[in-house]
Design a protein around this motif. Structure first.
Motif, PDB file in Angstrom:
ATOM      1  N   PHE A 140       2.029  -7.215 -22.829  1.00 50.44           N
ATOM      2  CA  PHE A 140       3.434  -7.102 -22.419  1.00 50.44           C
ATOM      3  C   PHE A 140       3.558  -5.758 -21.721  1.00 50.44           C
ATOM      4  N   THR A 141       3.953  -5.762 -20.451  1.00 53.60           N
ATOM      5  CA  THR A 141       4.000  -4.546 -19.651  1.00 53.60           C
ATOM      6  C   THR A 141       5.341  -4.451 -18.926  1.00 53.60           C
ATOM      7  N   VAL A 142       5.935  -3.262 -18.923  1.00 58.05           N
ATOM      8  CA  VAL A 142       7.213  -3.036 -18.245  1.00 58.05           C
ATOM      9  C   VAL A 142       7.023  -1.905 -17.236  1.00 58.05           C
ATOM     10  N   PHE A 143       7.448  -2.166 -15.998  1.00 57.25           N
ATOM     11  CA  PHE A 143       7.381  -1.186 -14.921  1.00 57.25           C
ATOM     12  C   PHE A 143       8.794  -0.880 -14.427  1.00 57.25           C
ATOM     13  N   ALA A 144       9.050   0.373 -14.069  1.00 57.08           N
ATOM     14  CA  ALA A 144      10.290   0.756 -13.400  1.00 57.08           C
ATOM     15  C   ALA A 144      10.024   0.785 -11.898  1.00 57.08           C
ATOM     16  N   LEU A 145      10.963   0.244 -11.113  1.00 64.58           N
ATOM     17  CA  LEU A 145      10.876   0.280  -9.656  1.00 64.58           C
ATOM     18  C   LEU A 145      11.744   1.432  -9.166  1.00 64.58           C
ATOM     19  N   LEU A 146      11.162   2.318  -8.367  1.00 68.19           N
ATOM     20  CA  LEU A 146      11.875   3.503  -7.904  1.00 68.19           C
ATOM     21  C   LEU A 146      11.878   3.593  -6.392  1.00 68.19           C
ATOM     22  N   ARG A 147      12.928   4.202  -5.863  1.00 68.40           N
ATOM     23  CA  ARG A 147      12.966   4.601  -4.464  1.00 68.40           C
ATOM     24  C   ARG A 147      13.042   6.116  -4.477  1.00 68.40           C
ATOM     25  N   ALA A 174       0.826  -1.203   0.000  1.00 69.11           N
ATOM     26  CA  ALA A 174       0.000   0.000   0.000  1.00 69.11           C
ATOM     27  C   ALA A 174       0.864   1.258   0.000  1.00 69.11           C
ATOM     28  N   ALA A 175       2.099   1.150   0.501  1.00 67.59           N
ATOM     29  CA  ALA A 175       2.997   2.301   0.544  1.00 67.59           C
ATOM     30  C   ALA A 175       3.682   2.551  -0.794  1.00 67.59           C
ATOM     31  N   VAL A 176       3.520   1.666  -1.763  1.00 68.40           N
ATOM     32  CA  VAL A 176       4.146   1.822  -3.080  1.00 68.40           C
ATOM     33  C   VAL A 176       3.205   2.619  -3.971  1.00 68.40           C
ATOM     34  N   GLU A 177       3.662   3.814  -4.365  1.00 74.92           N
ATOM     35  CA  GLU A 177       2.857   4.675  -5.235  1.00 74.92           C
ATOM     36  C   GLU A 177       2.911   4.181  -6.673  1.00 74.92           C
ATOM     37  N   VAL A 178       1.824   4.361  -7.387  1.00 75.55           N
ATOM     38  CA  VAL A 178       1.776   4.066  -8.819  1.00 75.55           C
ATOM     39  C   VAL A 178       1.780   5.414  -9.535  1.00 75.55           C
ATOM     40  N   LEU A 179       2.863   5.697 -10.273  1.00 74.24           N
ATOM     41  CA  LEU A 179       3.014   6.975 -10.961  1.00 74.24           C
ATOM     42  C   LEU A 179       2.781   6.793 -12.454  1.00 74.24           C
ATOM     43  N   ASN A 180       2.269   7.843 -13.107  1.00 73.37           N
ATOM     44  CA  ASN A 180       2.074   7.748 -14.553  1.00 73.37           C
ATOM     45  C   ASN A 180       3.224   8.379 -15.333  1.00 73.37           C
ATOM     46  N   ARG A 181       4.244   8.881 -14.630  1.00 72.91           N
ATOM     47  CA  ARG A 181       5.483   9.345 -15.266  1.00 72.91           C
ATOM     48  C   ARG A 181       6.576   9.394 -14.198  1.00 72.91           C
ATOM     49  N   PHE A 182       7.823   9.493 -14.661  1.00 73.74           N
ATOM     50  CA  PHE A 182       8.934   9.556 -13.714  1.00 73.74           C
ATOM     51  C   PHE A 182       8.835  10.837 -12.899  1.00 73.74           C
ATOM     52  N   GLY A 233      12.355  -2.930  -1.881  1.00 74.88           N
ATOM     53  CA  GLY A 233      12.712  -1.672  -1.236  1.00 74.88           C
ATOM     54  C   GLY A 233      12.254  -0.449  -2.007  1.00 74.88           C
ATOM     55  N   ALA A 234      11.475  -0.628  -3.050  1.00 71.39           N
ATOM     56  CA  ALA A 234      10.965   0.504  -3.827  1.00 71.39           C
ATOM     57  C   ALA A 234       9.756   1.102  -3.130  1.00 71.39           C
ATOM     58  N   ASN A 235       9.527   2.382  -3.364  1.00 72.53           N
ATOM     59  CA  ASN A 235       8.325   3.010  -2.822  1.00 72.53           C
ATOM     60  C   ASN A 235       7.476   3.649  -3.918  1.00 72.53           C
ATOM     61  N   ALA A 236       7.831   3.374  -5.190  1.00 71.52           N
ATOM     62  CA  ALA A 236       7.033   3.856  -6.319  1.00 71.52           C
ATOM     63  C   ALA A 236       7.306   2.975  -7.538  1.00 71.52           C
ATOM     64  N   ILE A 237       6.302   2.875  -8.410  1.00 72.47           N
ATOM     65  CA  ILE A 237       6.472   2.195  -9.694  1.00 72.47           C
ATOM     66  C   ILE A 237       5.931   3.100 -10.796  1.00 72.47           C
ATOM     67  N   ARG A 294       3.363  -4.113  -7.448  1.00 71.24           N
ATOM     68  CA  ARG A 294       3.521  -3.349  -6.201  1.00 71.24           C
ATOM     69  C   ARG A 294       4.071  -4.237  -5.090  1.00 71.24           C
ATOM     70  N   ASP A 295       3.605  -5.475  -5.009  1.00 74.09           N
ATOM     71  CA  ASP A 295       4.127  -6.420  -4.012  1.00 74.09           C
ATOM     72  C   ASP A 295       5.622  -6.657  -4.239  1.00 74.09           C
ATOM     73  N   LYS A 296       5.989  -6.908  -5.480  1.00 74.49           N
ATOM     74  CA  LYS A 296       7.400  -7.145  -5.822  1.00 74.49           C
ATOM     75  C   LYS A 296       8.240  -5.897  -5.527  1.00 74.49           C
TER      76      LYS A 296
END
Length: 122
Positions: A73-80, A2-10, A46-50, A39-41
């Motif tokens: 086919f979907t690609v997500f970036a994991l960010l801290r 729940a603490a991992v934000e989903v962003l639509n841009r960097f 240790g990421a807090n946003a994707i 988000r679970d992954k």
């Protein structure tokens, strides 16, 4: 998760890109299910946003059954987000109290007695 934000841009602020997660699945599955799994992954990493950085759909043919399946086919970036490891605060040179507690310690120096590259030692 729940603490991992989903962003639509960097984000425009400071962040570390920890890696990417690529998902290929049946396009009939809802994208929300994929985002929840990512988000679970991300939380485990240790990421807090994707950020969703690539998505495409195509039809894939199963070689054995000869059936055509809509595939996503979907690609997500994991960010801290926050202070990157290269920032002076992360290196222990100041900053708000308690901030360094959330940052992983640096890796140990390599063994073998060799001087670090660029140190001038011979």
């Amino acid at each position: 998760p729940a603490a991992v934000e989903v962003l639509n841009r960097f984000p425009t602020g400071i962040y570390d890109r920890l890696g990417t997660v690529t998902v290929q699945e049946n396009a009939a599955f809802p994208l929300d299910r994929t985002v929840t799994a990512v988000r679970d992954k991300a939380a485990q990493s240790g990421a807090n946003a994707i950020v969703l950085i690539q998505q495409r759909q195509f039809v894939q043919r199963n070689e054995f059954t000869r059936q055509r399946t809509p595939t996503r086919f979907t690609v997500f970036a994991l960010l801290r987000r926050g202070v990157p490891m290269s920032h002076p605060v992360a290196k222990g040179r100041g900053g708000p109290p308690g901030l360094r507690e959330n940052i992983a310690p640096p890796p140990p120096p390599p063994s073998g007695g060799n001087a670090p590259a660029g140190s001038g030692a011979r």
